[in-house]
Every structure is written in C-alpha cells, then in structure tokens.
Design an enzyme around this catalytic site. Structure first.
Site, short mmCIF file in Angstrom:
data_model
loop_
_atom_site.label_atom_id
_atom_site.label_comp_id
_atom_site.label_asym_id
_atom_site.label_seq_id
_atom_site.Cartn_x
_atom_site.Cartn_y
_atom_site.Cartn_z
N LYS A 1 23.35 -36.32 -16.37
CA LYS A 1 22.47 -35.47 -17.19
C LYS A 1 21.74 -36.31 -18.22
O LYS A 1 22.35 -37.13 -18.92
CB LYS A 1 23.28 -34.36 -17.87
CG LYS A 1 22.40 -33.36 -18.63
CD LYS A 1 23.19 -32.15 -19.08
CE LYS A 1 22.35 -31.19 -19.90
NZ LYS A 1 21.19 -30.66 -19.13
N HIS B 1 28.95 -32.18 -19.74
CA HIS B 1 28.19 -32.24 -18.49
C HIS B 1 28.47 -33.54 -17.75
O HIS B 1 29.07 -34.47 -18.29
CB HIS B 1 26.69 -32.12 -18.75
CG HIS B 1 26.24 -30.72 -19.07
ND1 HIS B 1 26.22 -30.23 -20.36
CD2 HIS B 1 25.82 -29.70 -18.27
CE1 HIS B 1 25.79 -28.97 -20.34
NE2 HIS B 1 25.55 -28.64 -19.09
N HIS B 2 27.99 -33.61 -16.53
CA HIS B 2 28.17 -34.78 -15.68
C HIS B 2 27.44 -35.99 -16.24
O HIS B 2 26.57 -35.87 -17.12
CB HIS B 2 27.64 -34.47 -14.27
CG HIS B 2 26.24 -33.93 -14.28
ND1 HIS B 2 25.12 -34.74 -14.30
CD2 HIS B 2 25.78 -32.65 -14.31
CE1 HIS B 2 24.03 -33.99 -14.31
NE2 HIS B 2 24.39 -32.72 -14.33
N ALA C 1 17.09 -21.97 -20.83
CA ALA C 1 17.80 -23.24 -20.68
C ALA C 1 18.96 -23.10 -19.71
O ALA C 1 19.53 -24.11 -19.28
CB ALA C 1 18.31 -23.72 -22.04
#
Length: 240
Positions: A139, A135-136, A103
């Site tokens: 995602k 996360h951004h 991952a």
C-alpha cells in the site's frame, strides 16, 4: 441491464469483473488502465456504458473526469491518495453528474462510520481518541483514506488536530492520533480507540478479503445510475 466500465486492472479489477459476471442485471464492458501496457488506455475504446468504477491511481483522475463530464456518465471513485486539489476537482465533477466518492466501499466500514458519528458526539469531550490502521506492505498512501474518513466521522467539525504517527516529547493536545502499520498481506484493519478514565472502548473492522470492496462498489454503481448530479458517499448508498 447496467453496463459497467472499470478503470484499473489490478486485483480489485479482477474481483469486480468476477463479481459482475456472477450478478444478474449488470454487465462488464471492459477495463482500461493507462499504467498497464497490455490494457486499453482510453475509456472511448470500451464502447458505451452506464457507469464508471475507478479503482486505480490518482494520476488517472483527469482523464476519467474529462470523459465522464463530456458524456455525463456517473462515477464511482474508490481510489485513495488524492491531493486537496484533486478532491476539489471531484466535487466540481459532481455538479454535472452523480459521483459516489469513498475511501472505502466496505459495507461494514460504512456502518462503522455511521456509528462513530453518534459515539463521537457523546464521548469526544471526555475520552482521548486514537486510530490505528493496518495494511499490506504494497500500500502506497499512509495513513489510509479510510483512517482519515473515520477521523472525519468522529470529528465532523474539525475541532481536533490530527497527529500522524506521533513521535518525540510533548504533552497530548486536543488531537486525534492516527497511526499506520504496513506489513505482509494484511487486507485492511481499522481500530478506533476511545480511552477515558478507567474505561476503554474499541471499535474494530477487519477485512477478510478484497471481495468486500467489490461488493460495495457494485452497490454504489447501482445507486449512482439512478441519481441526479451530486456528490455522494457510501452512507448515501446504504442509508439514503
């Protein structure tokens, strides 16, 4: 000379291409992406190569797997968001060729996972465990595949329930809380919290750029081409 074919033509694909061009002993043959109308849509269009690196989408798994199985080409799979059936398919592929499935290709995350395996054995009975990942805003999957991987490292025997994005009223059970934050252009940040009585231990990994994933993917590719059939991860790549 190791010849690499890439599945995925997004930002990660471009970073991997640039990294290969700057690295001796490895050659970029091309990239395919069924979801990009301007890219090749089949691995057969790329000619011959020694290893496939997949940074794309779970929907591409069947076509990648069919080609790899037919030609016995090693695979590095770094895509996330696979279903349980798809993970079983990856394990089946590994019976016929070397497959590095992870991952997260980051070397730092790999070391963190190794450390958590040790810490979890010592602290899990007396400390509450929580995982926060950031996360951004582009995602798609939540929680991240990395967060799930870290939870598995802490709890390898699946003795704890996993509580995703805790809400409502209720007493804490024997569980690991996993929480996802999505915003801005955060590359990736993962924190594992061990909260005990009068003390807290936090371990955090922050990705400064996606370049770290390209670096790790190439290490995995070099590893995969020299292995017998089997399912491997980044721990195998770094620690054997």
């Amino acid at each position: 000379m190791i010849k690499v074919a890439l599945v995925g033509t997004g930002k990660m694909g471009e970073l991997i291409r640039q990294k290969i061009e700057d690295t001796d002993g490895i050659y970029f043959v091309g990239a395919m992406d069924p979801m990009n109308p301007e890219a090749d849509h089949s691995l057969t269009q790329l000619g011959s190569f020694d290893v496939i690196i997949d940074f794309s989408h779970p929907d591409n798994l069947k076509s990648i797997g069919a080609y790899a199985e037919k030609h016995r080409v090693p695979l590095v799979i770094a895509t996330t968001g696979f279903s349980n059936d798809q993970i079983l398919y990856i394990k089946k592929l590994a019976e016929n060729m070397p497959v590095v499935y992870t991952a997260n290709c980051s070397l730092g995350i790999t070391v963190l996972t190794k450390v958590l395996e040790e810490i979890g054995q010592v602290l899990s009975q007396d400390f509450d465990i929580e995982i926060i990942e950031k996360h951004h805003n582009k995602k798609l999957d939540a929680p991240s595949g990395t967060a799930k991987m870290l939870a598995a490292a802490v709890d390898p025997h699946k003795e704890y329930a996993q509580n995703f994005g805790r809400s409502g009223n209720g007493k804490r059970e024997k569980e690991i809380g996993i929480h996802a934050v999505r915003g801005g252009n955060i590359v990736g940040e993962h924190t594992v919290i061990f909260a005990g009585e009068d003390e807290i231990l936090e371990l955090t990994h922050k990705a400064g750029s996606k370049q770290i994933f390209a670096n790790g993917a190439l290490k995995a590719a070099r590893f995969a081409v020299n292995q017998p059939p089997g399912l491997y991860d980044m721990n195998d790549v770094l620690f054997g």
